[in-house]
Design a protein around this motif. Structure first.
Motif, PDB file in Angstrom:
ATOM      1  N   LEU A   1       0.814  -1.218   0.000  1.00 27.44           N
ATOM      2  CA  LEU A   1       0.000   0.000   0.000  1.00 27.44           C
ATOM      3  C   LEU A   1       0.849   1.270   0.000  1.00 27.44           C
ATOM      4  O   LEU A   1       0.375   2.334  -0.395  1.00 27.44           O
ATOM      5  N   ARG A   2       2.100   1.144   0.379  1.00 25.33           N
ATOM      6  CA  ARG A   2       2.970   2.327   0.347  1.00 25.33           C
ATOM      7  C   ARG A   2       3.214   2.797  -1.079  1.00 25.33           C
ATOM      8  O   ARG A   2       3.595   3.956  -1.304  1.00 25.33           O
ATOM      9  N   ASP A   3       2.967   1.908  -2.053  1.00 25.74           N
ATOM     10  CA  ASP A   3       3.178   2.278  -3.452  1.00 25.74           C
ATOM     11  C   ASP A   3       1.991   3.012  -4.058  1.00 25.74           C
ATOM     12  O   ASP A   3       2.111   3.560  -5.161  1.00 25.74           O
ATOM     13  N   CYS A   4       0.839   3.006  -3.386  1.00 25.78           N
ATOM     14  CA  CYS A   4      -0.340   3.644  -3.989  1.00 25.78           C
ATOM     15  C   CYS A   4      -1.088   4.577  -3.048  1.00 25.78           C
ATOM     16  O   CYS A   4      -1.991   5.304  -3.488  1.00 25.78           O
ATOM     17  N   LEU A   5      -0.762   4.576  -1.763  1.00 24.28           N
ATOM     18  CA  LEU A   5      -1.385   5.520  -0.840  1.00 24.28           C
ATOM     19  C   LEU A   5      -0.470   6.718  -0.626  1.00 24.28           C
ATOM     20  O   LEU A   5       0.761   6.581  -0.611  1.00 24.28           O
ATOM     21  N   PRO A   6      -1.030   7.911  -0.428  1.00 25.63           N
ATOM     22  CA  PRO A   6      -0.187   9.063  -0.061  1.00 25.63           C
ATOM     23  C   PRO A   6       0.586   8.757   1.220  1.00 25.63           C
ATOM     24  O   PRO A   6       0.075   8.084   2.127  1.00 25.63           O
ATOM     25  N   ALA A   7       1.790   9.257   1.295  1.00 29.78           N
ATOM     26  CA  ALA A   7       2.625   8.992   2.468  1.00 29.78           C
ATOM     27  C   ALA A   7       1.947   9.475   3.750  1.00 29.78           C
ATOM     28  O   ALA A   7       2.101   8.870   4.821  1.00 29.78           O
ATOM     29  N   SER A   8       1.170  10.560   3.641  1.00 30.44           N
ATOM     30  CA  SER A   8       0.496  11.092   4.832  1.00 30.44           C
ATOM     31  C   SER A   8      -0.553  10.118   5.359  1.00 30.44           C
ATOM     32  O   SER A   8      -0.732   9.975   6.578  1.00 30.44           O
ATOM     33  N   ILE A   9      -1.263   9.411   4.459  1.00 31.47           N
ATOM     34  CA  ILE A   9      -2.268   8.447   4.899  1.00 31.47           C
ATOM     35  C   ILE A   9      -1.587   7.247   5.548  1.00 31.47           C
ATOM     36  O   ILE A   9      -2.035   6.737   6.586  1.00 31.47           O
ATOM     37  N   VAL A  10      -0.482   6.770   4.950  1.00 31.20           N
ATOM     38  CA  VAL A  10       0.276   5.670   5.553  1.00 31.20           C
ATOM     39  C   VAL A  10       0.724   6.052   6.961  1.00 31.20           C
ATOM     40  O   VAL A  10       0.578   5.279   7.915  1.00 31.20           O
ATOM     41  N   ARG A  11       1.236   7.256   7.089  1.00 32.34           N
ATOM     42  CA  ARG A  11       1.688   7.736   8.399  1.00 32.34           C
ATOM     43  C   ARG A  11       0.544   7.771   9.408  1.00 32.34           C
ATOM     44  O   ARG A  11       0.672   7.349  10.558  1.00 32.34           O
ATOM     45  N   ASP A  12      -0.636   8.261   8.971  1.00 23.64           N
ATOM     46  CA  ASP A  12      -1.774   8.368   9.883  1.00 23.64           C
ATOM     47  C   ASP A  12      -2.283   6.994  10.307  1.00 23.64           C
ATOM     48  O   ASP A  12      -2.656   6.794  11.478  1.00 23.64           O
ATOM     49  N   VAL A  13      -2.312   6.042   9.379  1.00 23.84           N
ATOM     50  CA  VAL A  13      -2.770   4.691   9.711  1.00 23.84           C
ATOM     51  C   VAL A  13      -1.833   4.062  10.734  1.00 23.84           C
ATOM     52  O   VAL A  13      -2.271   3.474  11.739  1.00 23.84           O
ATOM     53  N   LEU A  14      -0.524   4.174  10.509  1.00 20.54           N
ATOM     54  CA  LEU A  14       0.437   3.600  11.449  1.00 20.54           C
ATOM     55  C   LEU A  14       0.376   4.307  12.807  1.00 20.54           C
ATOM     56  O   LEU A  14       0.551   3.662  13.853  1.00 20.54           O
ATOM     57  N   ALA A  15       0.091   5.616  12.787  1.00 18.24           N
ATOM     58  CA  ALA A  15      -0.048   6.339  14.054  1.00 18.24           C
ATOM     59  C   ALA A  15      -1.271   5.846  14.821  1.00 18.24           C
ATOM     60  O   ALA A  15      -1.232   5.693  16.049  1.00 18.24           O
ATOM     61  N   MET A  16      -2.372   5.584  14.104  1.00 13.31           N
ATOM     62  CA  MET A  16      -3.569   5.056  14.769  1.00 13.31           C
ATOM     63  C   MET A  16      -3.294   3.663  15.332  1.00 13.31           C
ATOM     64  O   MET A  16      -3.670   3.358  16.474  1.00 13.31           O
ATOM     65  N   VAL A  17      -2.609   2.814  14.566  1.00  7.48           N
ATOM     66  CA  VAL A  17      -2.265   1.478  15.052  1.00  7.48           C
ATOM     67  C   VAL A  17      -1.392   1.586  16.297  1.00  7.48           C
ATOM     68  O   VAL A  17      -1.603   0.862  17.289  1.00  7.48           O
ATOM     69  N   GLY A  18      -0.421   2.500  16.266  1.00  8.56           N
ATOM     70  CA  GLY A  18       0.444   2.679  17.421  1.00  8.56           C
ATOM     71  C   GLY A  18      -0.313   3.108  18.655  1.00  8.56           C
ATOM     72  O   GLY A  18      -0.065   2.618  19.767  1.00  8.56           O
ATOM     73  N   ARG A  19      -1.285   4.010  18.478  1.00  6.78           N
ATOM     74  CA  ARG A  19      -2.075   4.470  19.625  1.00  6.78           C
ATOM     75  C   ARG A  19      -2.979   3.355  20.156  1.00  6.78           C
ATOM     76  O   ARG A  19      -3.171   3.226  21.367  1.00  6.78           O
ATOM     77  N   LEU A  20      -3.550   2.573  19.246  1.00  5.22           N
ATOM     78  CA  LEU A  20      -4.385   1.457  19.685  1.00  5.22           C
ATOM     79  C   LEU A  20      -3.556   0.448  20.483  1.00  5.22           C
ATOM     80  O   LEU A  20      -4.022  -0.101  21.493  1.00  5.22           O
ATOM     81  N   ASN A  21      -2.338   0.205  20.048  1.00  6.38           N
ATOM     82  CA  ASN A  21      -1.476  -0.731  20.774  1.00  6.38           C
ATOM     83  C   ASN A  21      -0.954  -0.141  22.074  1.00  6.38           C
ATOM     84  O   ASN A  21      -0.619  -0.879  23.004  1.00  6.38           O
ATOM     85  N   THR A  22      -0.878   1.171  22.160  1.00  5.18           N
ATOM     86  CA  THR A  22      -0.553   1.806  23.436  1.00  5.18           C
ATOM     87  C   THR A  22      -1.715   1.666  24.408  1.00  5.18           C
ATOM     88  O   THR A  22      -1.533   1.436  25.605  1.00  5.18           O
ATOM     89  N   LEU A  23      -2.916   1.778  23.862  1.00  8.80           N
ATOM     90  CA  LEU A  23      -4.129   1.650  24.677  1.00  8.80           C
ATOM     91  C   LEU A  23      -4.256   0.235  25.231  1.00  8.80           C
ATOM     92  O   LEU A  23      -4.518   0.034  26.424  1.00  8.80           O
ATOM     93  N   HIS A  24      -4.076  -0.754  24.354  1.00 11.95           N
ATOM     94  CA  HIS A  24      -4.142  -2.164  24.745  1.00 11.95           C
ATOM     95  C   HIS A  24      -2.986  -2.885  24.045  1.00 11.95           C
ATOM     96  O   HIS A  24      -3.087  -3.187  22.858  1.00 11.95           O
ATOM     97  N   PRO A  25      -1.892  -3.162  24.705  1.00 15.18           N
ATOM     98  CA  PRO A  25      -0.745  -3.809  24.055  1.00 15.18           C
ATOM     99  C   PRO A  25      -1.147  -5.093  23.335  1.00 15.18           C
ATOM    100  O   PRO A  25      -1.850  -5.936  23.888  1.00 15.18           O
ATOM    101  N   GLY A  26      -0.718  -5.194  22.061  1.00 16.72           N
ATOM    102  CA  GLY A  26      -1.022  -6.361  21.259  1.00 16.72           C
ATOM    103  C   GLY A  26      -2.388  -6.340  20.605  1.00 16.72           C
ATOM    104  O   GLY A  26      -2.793  -7.314  19.972  1.00 16.72           O
ATOM    105  N   LEU A  27      -3.093  -5.220  20.723  1.00 19.54           N
ATOM    106  CA  LEU A  27      -4.449  -5.132  20.161  1.00 19.54           C
ATOM    107  C   LEU A  27      -4.429  -5.340  18.650  1.00 19.54           C
ATOM    108  O   LEU A  27      -5.268  -6.054  18.095  1.00 19.54           O
ATOM    109  N   VAL A  28      -3.463  -4.704  17.975  1.00 21.55           N
ATOM    110  CA  VAL A  28      -3.352  -4.827  16.518  1.00 21.55           C
ATOM    111  C   VAL A  28      -2.013  -5.475  16.205  1.00 21.55           C
ATOM    112  O   VAL A  28      -0.982  -4.808  16.178  1.00 21.55           O
TER     113      VAL A  28
END
Length: 495
Positions: A395-422
């Protein structure tokens, strides 16, 4: 017009048989108005996925699943009830309306807001109409909601992990219950002076000199014309090209959409996401990215599927609830609300976003694992996703870099909320596009710059959702009734 074209006169024409159109028509009919509701699709059961029909006819899940496996791309998005009612779904807030979204205020602070509040001009008015929508749903046979789960608001990290958390209780509805509600609503319209006209596709709306409209439609019996004082347009997302063309042609005041939602569907094992959903089945978690754009979770489907449909010569994804036959997966949207410069048309921007992903996937959605999105090695073997027809790519080849960054940031926050959630093996599928109708200049009653022409639900460009759509339909219909009473009183005064 050809001589064989049939012409019908009525008080109002409603275009689109989704929640917005149905509730607009019901409000008018209950007030004694004659209404023609034009729906391009068929009756609700006629338009359902064959898999659901097979289940309702008593076939086994295994037999029914064979039908679904023949559907790489969903076509069950038209028909009475609208796209949302064709699947087990979520009605939204039941106890009270909340301000579930956030944005960066001009003074640099973060403020929350409700899209419906902005569309209707008042939070109290929006909440009253949502309450009225629920009262009507229950009156038409929707079973009352069960008790809410224990509130897990404090566990969702507001102020520490997320800048805004909304865990308001909302009600789900199954297709079986929707069939009852929509059938009763249709019966009331047909018996109360309305006409629900299926397989009637509106092709044009023409304002008449001196007031009123002609609505042209393709029907099973050939072309038809409907003359009416007022027209309420309530088409769904698939009607976007038609609405854009109509607004330009008849001079409805509008601007290019300056704000669109772009993103992905995140899918993981149901057991992995359970800590997030144990207290609230549709939590809305938001933060602002470095550009000040809102990044949020959207449409959480516990035990659901990811589905795809054709859209703007490309493909788009959505979440499908599976309340009757839950799966072992759960999925949720991750959306970034992108504010665009004045010279960029948001509708075109979203279309290009979807087209770029579809081109990379050979006409199919593209799926990566979270690990791949983060630049880590790809897994061996096929992905574990509920999507039936997809391209496993980067997906890094077809999504804007900003969207990739935002998705990974959301995943990181979800895993901070509950470790191993995603976990890294969870999948991310694109594209998801929302809120991309042109920005129509509408009053708080959803009336356009062409007097008597209203746009409700998705086509209003202001909101999406079943109860939100119903509320806008009722608001527009009440405005029609008020205008006609005022006009009649003025005419009587002149005499």
């Amino acid at each position: 017009m050809p001589e064989q074209t049939r012409t019908t006169s009525t008080d109002a024409v409603v275009i689109g048989g989704g929640p917005a159109g149905l509730f607009a028509a019901l409000t008018l009919v209950r007030a004694g108005r004659r209404v023609a509701l034009l729906e391009a699709g068929g009756d609700m059961r006629e338009s359902l996925c064959s898999r659901l029909v097979a289940r309702m006819d008593g076939r086994t899940v295994r037999d029914a699943e064979k039908f679904r496996l023949q559907c790489p791309r969903c076509t069950c998005l038209t028909g009475l009830g609208g796209a949302a009612f064709h699947f087990d779904t979520n009605l939204g807030y039941i106890s009270s309306l909340t301000r579930s979204k956030i944005e960066s205020a001009p003074d640099g602070t973060v403020r929350s807001y409700s899209g419906l509040e902005r569309a209707l001009g008042s939070f109290d008015r929006a909440q009253d109409l949502i309450g009225e929508a629920y009262r009507i749903f229950y009156e038409l046979g929707l079973p009352p909601a069960g008790p809410p789960r224990e509130d897990n608001g404090p566990l969702l990290g507001e102020g520490t992990v997320f800048q805004h958390v909304d865990t308001a209780y909302s009600q789900s509805v199954t297709v079986d219950d929707s069939l009852v509600v929509v059938a009763r609503l249709k019966d009331e319209l047909d018996s109360g002076g309305g006409s629900v006209l299926l397989h009637h596709r509106a092709t044009d709306v023409e304002p008449l000199t001196g007031g009123g409209f002609e609505v042209r439609a393709d029907t099973p019996h050939g072309p038809a014309v409907f003359r009416a004082d007022d027209v309420i347009v309530g088409v769904g997302k698939l009607g976007l090209p038609w609405v854009r063309d109509l607004a330009r042609r008849i001079g409805v005041r509008h601007r290019p959409s300056s704000r669109v939602d772009l993103g992905v569907r995140l899918e993981a094992d149901r057991a992995d996401l359970a800590p997030l959903l144990d207290g609230c089945h549709n939590p809305k978690l938001s933060f602002l990215n470095e550009e000040g754009h809102s990044v949020r979770t959207f449409c959480v489907c516990e035990g659901g599927r990811v589905m795809q449909y054709g859209f703007l010569d490309a493909v788009a994804l959505d979440g499908q609830h599976c309340l009757n036959q839950p799966t072992t997966k759960s999925n949720l949207g991750i959306l970034t609300t992108v504010d665009l410069p004045e010279h960029i048309d948001g509708t075109e921007h979203a279309g290009e976003f979807a087209a770029r992903v579809a081109a990379h996937g050979g006409g199919r959605p593209v799926v990566s694992t979270v690990d791949e999105l983060a630049g880590r090695p790809a897994p061996e073997g096929p992905l574990t996703t509920s999507l039936i027809n997809y391209h496993h790519g980067d997906l890094r080849d077809c999504l804007p870099a900003s969207i990739v960054r935002d998705v990974l940031a959301m995943v990181g926050r979800l895993n901070t909320l509950h470790p191993g959630l995603v976990p890294g093996t969870a999948t991310v599928a694109a594209p998801v596009v929302e809120r991309l109708f042109p920005d129509l200049d509408l009053s708080d009653d959803l009336e356009s710059s062409v007097p008597g022409l209203y746009f409700v639900g998705d086509s209003s460009s202001k909101i999406i959702g079943i109860t939100y759509g119903a509320a806008t339909g009722m608001a527009a219909a009440r405005s029609v009734l008020h205008r006609r009473v005022t006009t009649a009183a003025a005419a009587g005064g002149r005499h």
